[in-house]
Design a protein around this motif. Sequence first.
Motif, PDB file in Angstrom:
ATOM      1  N   GLY A  27       0.811  -1.212   0.000  1.00 48.71           N
ATOM      2  CA  GLY A  27       0.000   0.000   0.000  1.00 48.71           C
ATOM      3  C   GLY A  27       0.843   1.260   0.000  1.00 48.71           C
ATOM      4  O   GLY A  27       0.589   2.197  -0.760  1.00 48.71           O
ATOM      5  N   ALA A  28       1.872   1.278   0.843  1.00 52.45           N
ATOM      6  CA  ALA A  28       2.743   2.450   0.924  1.00 52.45           C
ATOM      7  C   ALA A  28       3.518   2.634  -0.371  1.00 52.45           C
ATOM      8  O   ALA A  28       3.602   3.741  -0.912  1.00 52.45           O
ATOM      9  N   ARG A  29       4.087   1.552  -0.881  1.00 53.82           N
ATOM     10  CA  ARG A  29       4.878   1.632  -2.113  1.00 53.82           C
ATOM     11  C   ARG A  29       3.993   2.047  -3.289  1.00 53.82           C
ATOM     12  O   ARG A  29       4.406   2.847  -4.128  1.00 53.82           O
ATOM     13  N   THR A  30       2.790   1.527  -3.347  1.00 52.60           N
ATOM     14  CA  THR A  30       1.864   1.876  -4.419  1.00 52.60           C
ATOM     15  C   THR A  30       1.478   3.343  -4.339  1.00 52.60           C
ATOM     16  O   THR A  30       1.404   4.036  -5.364  1.00 52.60           O
ATOM     17  N   HIS A  31       1.236   3.818  -3.146  1.00 52.50           N
ATOM     18  CA  HIS A  31       0.884   5.233  -2.950  1.00 52.50           C
ATOM     19  C   HIS A  31       2.008   6.140  -3.451  1.00 52.50           C
ATOM     20  O   HIS A  31       1.762   7.096  -4.190  1.00 52.50           O
ATOM     21  N   VAL A  32       3.234   5.826  -3.062  1.00 55.85           N
ATOM     22  CA  VAL A  32       4.381   6.634  -3.490  1.00 55.85           C
ATOM     23  C   VAL A  32       4.530   6.565  -5.014  1.00 55.85           C
ATOM     24  O   VAL A  32       4.712   7.602  -5.671  1.00 55.85           O
ATOM     25  N   ALA A  33       4.428   5.379  -5.565  1.00 57.69           N
ATOM     26  CA  ALA A  33       4.562   5.226  -7.020  1.00 57.69           C
ATOM     27  C   ALA A  33       3.507   6.032  -7.763  1.00 57.69           C
ATOM     28  O   ALA A  33       3.812   6.697  -8.762  1.00 57.69           O
ATOM     29  N   SER A  34       2.275   6.007  -7.273  1.00 56.52           N
ATOM     30  CA  SER A  34       1.214   6.737  -7.972  1.00 56.52           C
ATOM     31  C   SER A  34       1.447   8.246  -7.925  1.00 56.52           C
ATOM     32  O   SER A  34       1.197   8.943  -8.914  1.00 56.52           O
ATOM     33  N   LYS A  35       1.943   8.741  -6.803  1.00 57.98           N
ATOM     34  CA  LYS A  35       2.205  10.182  -6.696  1.00 57.98           C
ATOM     35  C   LYS A  35       3.380  10.593  -7.588  1.00 57.98           C
ATOM     36  O   LYS A  35       3.348  11.663  -8.205  1.00 57.98           O
ATOM     37  N   ILE A  36       4.387   9.757  -7.672  1.00 62.72           N
ATOM     38  CA  ILE A  36       5.513  10.045  -8.565  1.00 62.72           C
ATOM     39  C   ILE A  36       5.045  10.042 -10.009  1.00 62.72           C
ATOM     40  O   ILE A  36       5.390  10.935 -10.795  1.00 62.72           O
ATOM     41  N   LEU A  37       4.221   9.075 -10.373  1.00 67.77           N
ATOM     42  CA  LEU A  37       3.682   9.023 -11.742  1.00 67.77           C
ATOM     43  C   LEU A  37       2.810  10.228 -12.054  1.00 67.77           C
ATOM     44  O   LEU A  37       2.881  10.784 -13.148  1.00 67.77           O
ATOM     45  N   GLU A  38       1.978  10.627 -11.105  1.00 68.89           N
ATOM     46  CA  GLU A  38       1.138  11.816 -11.305  1.00 68.89           C
ATOM     47  C   GLU A  38       2.004  13.044 -11.575  1.00 68.89           C
ATOM     48  O   GLU A  38       1.702  13.842 -12.466  1.00 68.89           O
ATOM     49  N   ALA A  39       3.058  13.206 -10.788  1.00 66.28           N
ATOM     50  CA  ALA A  39       3.940  14.360 -10.960  1.00 66.28           C
ATOM     51  C   ALA A  39       4.610  14.318 -12.332  1.00 66.28           C
ATOM     52  O   ALA A  39       4.702  15.343 -13.017  1.00 66.28           O
ATOM     53  N   ALA A  40       5.069  13.151 -12.739  1.00 68.15           N
ATOM     54  CA  ALA A  40       5.722  13.018 -14.043  1.00 68.15           C
ATOM     55  C   ALA A  40       4.737  13.313 -15.174  1.00 68.15           C
ATOM     56  O   ALA A  40       5.093  13.959 -16.165  1.00 68.15           O
ATOM     57  N   THR A  41       3.512  12.890 -15.009  1.00 72.85           N
ATOM     58  CA  THR A  41       2.479  13.149 -16.021  1.00 72.85           C
ATOM     59  C   THR A  41       2.210  14.648 -16.150  1.00 72.85           C
ATOM     60  O   THR A  41       1.938  15.143 -17.241  1.00 72.85           O
ATOM     61  N   ARG A  42       2.327  15.366 -15.035  1.00 72.56           N
ATOM     62  CA  ARG A  42       2.146  16.824 -15.054  1.00 72.56           C
ATOM     63  C   ARG A  42       3.378  17.555 -15.568  1.00 72.56           C
ATOM     64  O   ARG A  42       3.368  18.773 -15.692  1.00 72.56           O
ATOM     65  N   GLY A  43       4.464  16.812 -15.827  1.00 77.76           N
ATOM     66  CA  GLY A  43       5.652  17.432 -16.406  1.00 77.76           C
ATOM     67  C   GLY A  43       6.858  17.511 -15.490  1.00 77.76           C
ATOM     68  O   GLY A  43       7.914  17.991 -15.896  1.00 77.76           O
ATOM     69  N   GLU A  44       6.721  17.059 -14.260  1.00 75.99           N
ATOM     70  CA  GLU A  44       7.855  17.075 -13.333  1.00 75.99           C
ATOM     71  C   GLU A  44       8.759  15.882 -13.652  1.00 75.99           C
ATOM     72  O   GLU A  44       8.375  14.746 -13.440  1.00 75.99           O
ATOM     73  N   VAL A  45       9.912  16.156 -14.197  1.00 78.08           N
ATOM     74  CA  VAL A  45      10.833  15.067 -14.536  1.00 78.08           C
ATOM     75  C   VAL A  45      12.236  15.302 -13.984  1.00 78.08           C
ATOM     76  O   VAL A  45      13.159  14.565 -14.326  1.00 78.08           O
ATOM     77  N   SER A  46      12.398  16.293 -13.117  1.00 77.47           N
ATOM     78  CA  SER A  46      13.709  16.474 -12.506  1.00 77.47           C
ATOM     79  C   SER A  46      13.847  15.474 -11.363  1.00 77.47           C
ATOM     80  O   SER A  46      12.890  15.242 -10.612  1.00 77.47           O
ATOM     81  N   PRO A  47      15.007  14.856 -11.233  1.00 82.02           N
ATOM     82  CA  PRO A  47      15.192  13.879 -10.153  1.00 82.02           C
ATOM     83  C   PRO A  47      14.889  14.464  -8.772  1.00 82.02           C
ATOM     84  O   PRO A  47      14.215  13.814  -7.975  1.00 82.02           O
ATOM     85  N   ASP A  48      15.360  15.676  -8.503  1.00 84.54           N
ATOM     86  CA  ASP A  48      15.109  16.286  -7.191  1.00 84.54           C
ATOM     87  C   ASP A  48      13.627  16.536  -6.952  1.00 84.54           C
ATOM     88  O   ASP A  48      13.118  16.299  -5.855  1.00 84.54           O
ATOM     89  N   GLY A  49      12.935  17.017  -7.956  1.00 77.25           N
ATOM     90  CA  GLY A  49      11.502  17.260  -7.832  1.00 77.25           C
ATOM     91  C   GLY A  49      10.730  15.979  -7.590  1.00 77.25           C
ATOM     92  O   GLY A  49       9.830  15.925  -6.744  1.00 77.25           O
ATOM     93  N   LEU A  50      11.085  14.927  -8.313  1.00 77.09           N
ATOM     94  CA  LEU A  50      10.409  13.638  -8.143  1.00 77.09           C
ATOM     95  C   LEU A  50      10.713  13.030  -6.775  1.00 77.09           C
ATOM     96  O   LEU A  50       9.835  12.443  -6.146  1.00 77.09           O
ATOM     97  N   ARG A  51      11.952  13.185  -6.328  1.00 78.59           N
ATOM     98  CA  ARG A  51      12.300  12.691  -4.985  1.00 78.59           C
ATOM     99  C   ARG A  51      11.465  13.384  -3.919  1.00 78.59           C
ATOM    100  O   ARG A  51      10.981  12.752  -2.981  1.00 78.59           O
TER     101      ARG A  51
END
Length: 66
Positions: A27-51
């Motif tokens: 559940g925790a890993r899935t939650h983190v993965a989904s938020k990272i994917l959402e950010a990338a979909t919105r255009g956030e692709v910098s490693p620091d921003g995604l972290r």
Amino acid sequence: MFDTATTALLRAVLDEVCETVSHREIGARTHVASKILEAATRGEVSPDGLRQVGRDALSRAPTMWR
């Protein structure tokens, strides 16, 4: 869909952010993965921003003890 380099970055960030999270805490890993994917979909692709997105998500992630 993301290109190969972006996909590798997303996986690396997820692994880094969740390095202390048990693989059994799906559940925790899935939650983190989904938020990272959402950010990338919105255009956030910098490693620091995604972290940062991943860390924020992890701090709010459901766990089996909550």
